[in-house]
Design a protein around this motif. Structure first.
Motif, PDB file in Angstrom:
ATOM      1  N   LYS A  12       0.833  -1.206   0.000  1.00 15.53           N
ATOM      2  CA  LYS A  12       0.000   0.000   0.000  1.00 15.53           C
ATOM      3  C   LYS A  12       0.869   1.258   0.000  1.00 15.53           C
ATOM      4  CE  LYS A  12      -4.063   2.070   0.307  1.00 15.53           C
ATOM      5  NZ  LYS A  12      -3.658   3.486   0.367  1.00 15.53           N
ATOM      6  N   GLU A  13       1.952   1.237   0.745  1.00 18.91           N
ATOM      7  CA  GLU A  13       2.870   2.379   0.762  1.00 18.91           C
ATOM      8  C   GLU A  13       3.496   2.590  -0.615  1.00 18.91           C
ATOM      9  OE1 GLU A  13       5.698   1.695   3.820  1.00 18.91           O
ATOM     10  OE2 GLU A  13       4.248   1.919   5.461  1.00 18.91           O
ATOM     11  N   ILE A  45       1.277   6.353  -7.124  1.00 21.14           N
ATOM     12  CA  ILE A  45       0.148   7.205  -7.505  1.00 21.14           C
ATOM     13  C   ILE A  45       0.517   8.679  -7.327  1.00 21.14           C
ATOM     14  CG2 ILE A  45      -2.175   7.901  -6.789  1.00 21.14           C
ATOM     15  CD1 ILE A  45      -2.764   4.924  -6.283  1.00 21.14           C
ATOM     16  N   TYR A  46       1.200   8.988  -6.241  1.00 25.98           N
ATOM     17  CA  TYR A  46       1.636  10.374  -5.986  1.00 25.98           C
ATOM     18  C   TYR A  46       2.560  10.854  -7.101  1.00 25.98           C
ATOM     19  CZ  TYR A  46       4.325  14.151  -3.781  1.00 25.98           C
ATOM     20  OH  TYR A  46       4.957  15.335  -3.512  1.00 25.98           O
ATOM     21  N   SER A  53      10.529   3.141  -8.620  1.00 26.88           N
ATOM     22  CA  SER A  53      11.930   3.165  -8.192  1.00 26.88           C
ATOM     23  C   SER A  53      12.197   2.318  -6.957  1.00 26.88           C
ATOM     24  CB  SER A  53      12.369   4.607  -7.918  1.00 26.88           C
ATOM     25  OG  SER A  53      12.488   5.333  -9.115  1.00 26.88           O
ATOM     26  N   ASN A  54      11.329   2.379  -5.973  1.00 23.58           N
ATOM     27  CA  ASN A  54      11.558   1.687  -4.704  1.00 23.58           C
ATOM     28  C   ASN A  54      10.979   0.278  -4.656  1.00 23.58           C
ATOM     29  OD1 ASN A  54      13.015   3.801  -3.550  1.00 23.58           O
ATOM     30  ND2 ASN A  54      11.171   4.802  -2.768  1.00 23.58           N
ATOM     31  N   GLN A  59       4.031  -9.613  -6.038  1.00 21.84           N
ATOM     32  CA  GLN A  59       3.017  -9.634  -4.977  1.00 21.84           C
ATOM     33  C   GLN A  59       1.885  -8.649  -5.275  1.00 21.84           C
ATOM     34  OE1 GLN A  59       5.402  -8.937  -1.446  1.00 21.84           O
ATOM     35  NE2 GLN A  59       5.603 -11.128  -1.052  1.00 21.84           N
ATOM     36  N   TYR A  60       2.221  -7.525  -5.892  1.00 20.11           N
ATOM     37  CA  TYR A  60       1.192  -6.551  -6.249  1.00 20.11           C
ATOM     38  C   TYR A  60       0.307  -7.097  -7.373  1.00 20.11           C
ATOM     39  CZ  TYR A  60      -0.899  -1.990  -7.243  1.00 20.11           C
ATOM     40  OH  TYR A  60      -1.781  -0.947  -7.425  1.00 20.11           O
TER      41      TYR A  60
END
Length: 300
Positions: free
Chosen positions: A9-10, A16-17, A186-187, A195-196
């Motif tokens: 979620k993070e 999205i940001y 990137s992260n 997993q996503y």
């Protein structure tokens, strides 16, 4: 499982940001789309970022002409089902126009030729921000990238001339002719991506799942037998159960021996893998600095 979901979620919120920052700061952005799992995840993030509206920028694919048919079929189906604008730059056009020269020999590939086609296509459509699916865990050159990666007027990347991104404050200011590559994933790691995909039930090309295919071994890399690969006489064709961890030009994208036929089995396989996903990319083996050299010239 709750911890993993919080982590994803993070990452999703961060992606999205970044997407929304691109839409806010640039006039003519595009989403670079290869049909691979990372660009598919970016497309999914873009859908969430601008829901219930449409994605406010087109998809752009740089087509080497040597893609796996499954990839092109998946791309075209996704574009049609979601009523998207698709921009395609063709490496064959760059060859026909004398902009690049076709490689020869057993290791000939059009992968490196994409850079010129990409830069020409970005210039033609006056793109000021190209959103890519690069992740820092993929390769040491990509680990140097920022979220907003500045490019000069020639589309070139200077790793020593990048901007600080403290507290995820992104500076998209540029001089005329300059542009940015933007990397919302990137992260993320390869495991995060899988997993996503499992969590969101995202559709992906069949190439990622195990299947029977004619392949041959070239210096430890299993290459698919296609019309584009210059197979040598001593390279014997074998029928193997394989899948692809990464999707790219068929001339340099190696398969892995695998029985993973669903997402759960892929996740288990990735968790125990001793080699990175780009370990089977023949183009990355040309030199120690192959990726960084290409990125400096304007590669993805």
């Amino acid at each position: 499982m709750l911890r993993e979901n919080n982590h994803l979620k993070e990452l999703e919120d961060e992606g999205i940001y970044v997407m929304r920052e691109v839409a806010a700061q640039f006039e003519r952005p595009v989403l670079l789309f290869s049909g691979g799992k990372d660009s598919i995840c970016m497309f999914h993030l873009a859908q969430k970022a601008f829901y219930p509206g449409k994605i406010p920028f087109p998809l752009m694919h740089i087509d080497t002409g040597h893609n796996f048919p499954e990839t092109i079929e998946f791309r075209d189906k996704l574009v049609e089902e979601n009523d998207l604008e698709l921009i395609v730059g063709y490496v064959q056009d760059s060859i026909d126009e004398g902009r690049v020269k076709e490689e020869t020999g057993p290791d000939a590939s059009r992968n490196a030729l994409q850079t010129v086609t990409l830069l020409d296509t970005l210039k033609k459509h006056q793109v000021d921000a190209a959103i890519g699916g690069g992740r820092r865990d993929e390769e040491k050159a990509r680990a140097k990238e920022r979220f907003f990666s500045h490019r000069d007027t020639f589309g070139q990347w200077d790793p020593k001339n990048q901007r600080p991104e403290l507290w995820n404050i992104f500076n998209g200011r540029k001089n005329p002719g300059e542009s940015f590559r933007v990397f919302p994933l990137s992260n993320w790691t390869e495991m995060d991506v899988w997993q996503y995909i499992a969590q969101e039930d995202i559709d992906i090309p069949s190439l990622y799942f195990s299947h029977e295919r004619k392949v041959f071994n070239r210096r430890g890399v299993w290459l698919a037998d296609t019309d584009y690969v210059n197979r040598q006489e001593d390279e014997e064709l074998e029928s193997k159960t394989v899948r692809f961890r990464t999707i790219g030009d068929a001339t340099c994208t190696g398969a892995v021996l695998s029985d993973a036929s669903n997402i759960k089995e892929i996740i288990d396989e990735v968790a125990s893998a001793r080699q990175t996903e780009r370990g089977n990319r023949h183009d990355d083996k040309r030199s120690e600095t192959a990726m960084e050299d290409r990125k400096r010239l304007g590669y993805f």
